[in-house]
Design a protein around this motif. Structure first.
Motif, PDB file in Angstrom:
ATOM      1  N   VAL A  43     -28.450 -73.484  61.459  1.00 34.21           N
ATOM      2  CA  VAL A  43     -29.684 -74.280  61.391  1.00 34.21           C
ATOM      3  C   VAL A  43     -29.710 -75.313  62.511  1.00 34.21           C
ATOM      4  CG1 VAL A  43     -30.931 -75.998  60.015  1.00 34.21           C
ATOM      5  CG2 VAL A  43     -30.033 -73.949  58.912  1.00 34.21           C
ATOM      6  N   LEU A  47     -32.447 -75.861  65.521  1.00 31.85           N
ATOM      7  CA  LEU A  47     -33.176 -77.124  65.675  1.00 31.85           C
ATOM      8  C   LEU A  47     -33.011 -77.690  67.079  1.00 31.85           C
ATOM      9  CD1 LEU A  47     -32.346 -78.840  62.248  1.00 31.85           C
ATOM     10  CD2 LEU A  47     -34.523 -77.811  62.945  1.00 31.85           C
ATOM     11  N   VAL A  59     -38.840 -73.626  63.313  1.00 35.28           N
ATOM     12  CA  VAL A  59     -37.646 -73.084  62.675  1.00 35.28           C
ATOM     13  C   VAL A  59     -37.979 -72.775  61.225  1.00 35.28           C
ATOM     14  CG1 VAL A  59     -35.272 -73.530  61.959  1.00 35.28           C
ATOM     15  CG2 VAL A  59     -36.063 -74.315  64.199  1.00 35.28           C
ATOM     16  N   ALA A  81     -36.183 -78.191  59.635  1.00 35.88           N
ATOM     17  CA  ALA A  81     -36.898 -76.913  59.643  1.00 35.88           C
ATOM     18  C   ALA A  81     -38.306 -77.115  59.102  1.00 35.88           C
ATOM     19  CB  ALA A  81     -36.141 -75.879  58.814  1.00 35.88           C
TER      20      ALA A  81
END
Length: 261
Positions: A43, A47, A59, A81
């Motif tokens: 993640v 980002l 995202v 996200a």
């Protein structure tokens, strides 16, 4: 620019635990659930790329799981996200990594991302099958254990570093779009701010079933199943000290004891 990041909610065991009555898993009363450790890094990498891209980056995090798995999605959304997707159907209750990859492949076809980042593996089962299976189903290139990434949004290729055995590192160029399995240590995952946690509660999470993806229960029937899960009996060890002769004599005694002599 859109990056899709599949995430998983994993079990974190207590020091003491008991198995379910069917012997196929740990009793849920003896573990907590949290976002997979490897997925924090996947993640974060997505980002960072989105932030470098400026306006227009997105995202999306996706998970396959019941309502409890929303916590994993909200953790990723709190980090930054934009949107979450949760896929669930009772037919997925015993899904293995291949079945999960089939579901994710349909989500990728639906979302048409520029890249897909997965964690290198899950910290509970550690099969490391989802990323490579997903790439195979999509017909996309795949690189595992990615420890460094150089990718410009919209580029036709990316340069990746990956860890090999014996401390070796491999540098390669991969065509995009691709599925990259992200290794621990590639970056420093951020903590979710209080503001991010509050905002995550308002961010959209699409809830999909198998039918929404054009799949049926037969399409996700597991190719493998857990027959039994158990904690093996603990062995014992002894540090043999003394001179070489004394150590050899004690070793001979141990061998005789093990042979019942």
């Amino acid at each position: 620019m859109k990056i899709l990041v599949p995430v998983k909610q994993v079990a974190i065991l207590d020091d003491e635990f008991e198995m379910r009555d069917d012997g196929r898993d740990v009793d849920e009363d003896f573990f907590e659930k949290d976002l997979n450790e490897f997925d924090h890094f996947a993640v974060e990498e997505a980002l960072l790329i989105k932030e470098d891209a400026g306006e227009g980056g997105e995202v999306i995090v996706v998970t396959v799981g019941d309502a409890d798995a929303d916590d994993a999605l909200r953790t990723a959304l709190a980090k930054g996200a934009e949107r979450g997707i949760r896929v669930w159907d009772e037919g997925l209750a015993d899904a293995d990594g291949i079945a999960i990859a089939k579901v994710l492949a349909k989500v990728v076809e639906r979302e048409a991302p520029d890249m897909v980042f997965t964690g290198a593996q899950s910290s509970d089962f550690g099969h490391a099958t989802t990323g490579v299976a997903l790439a195979g189903l999509l017909g996309w290139p795949h690189v595992a254990v990615v420890s460094k990434l150089d990718y410009a949004p919209g580029a036709a290729s990316a340069t990746v570093h990956r860890e090999l055995e014996g401390g070796l590192e491999e540098i390669m160029t991969v065509k995009c779009p691709a599925v990259l399995s992200i290794q621990l240590g590639i970056n420093q995952p951020r903590y979710a701010s209080l503001r991010g946690i509050r905002q995550a509660k308002q961010k959209p999470v699409d809830e999909l079933g198998l039918g929404d993806l054009g799949l049926g229960a037969g399409d996700v029937a597991p190719a493998s199943r857990v027959r039994r899960m158990y904690a093996p009996e603990k062995g014992q060890a002894e540090i043999i000290t003394g001179s070489a002769a004394e150590q050899a004599a004690r070793l001979a005694e141990i061998i005789k004891e093990q042979r019942g002599m």
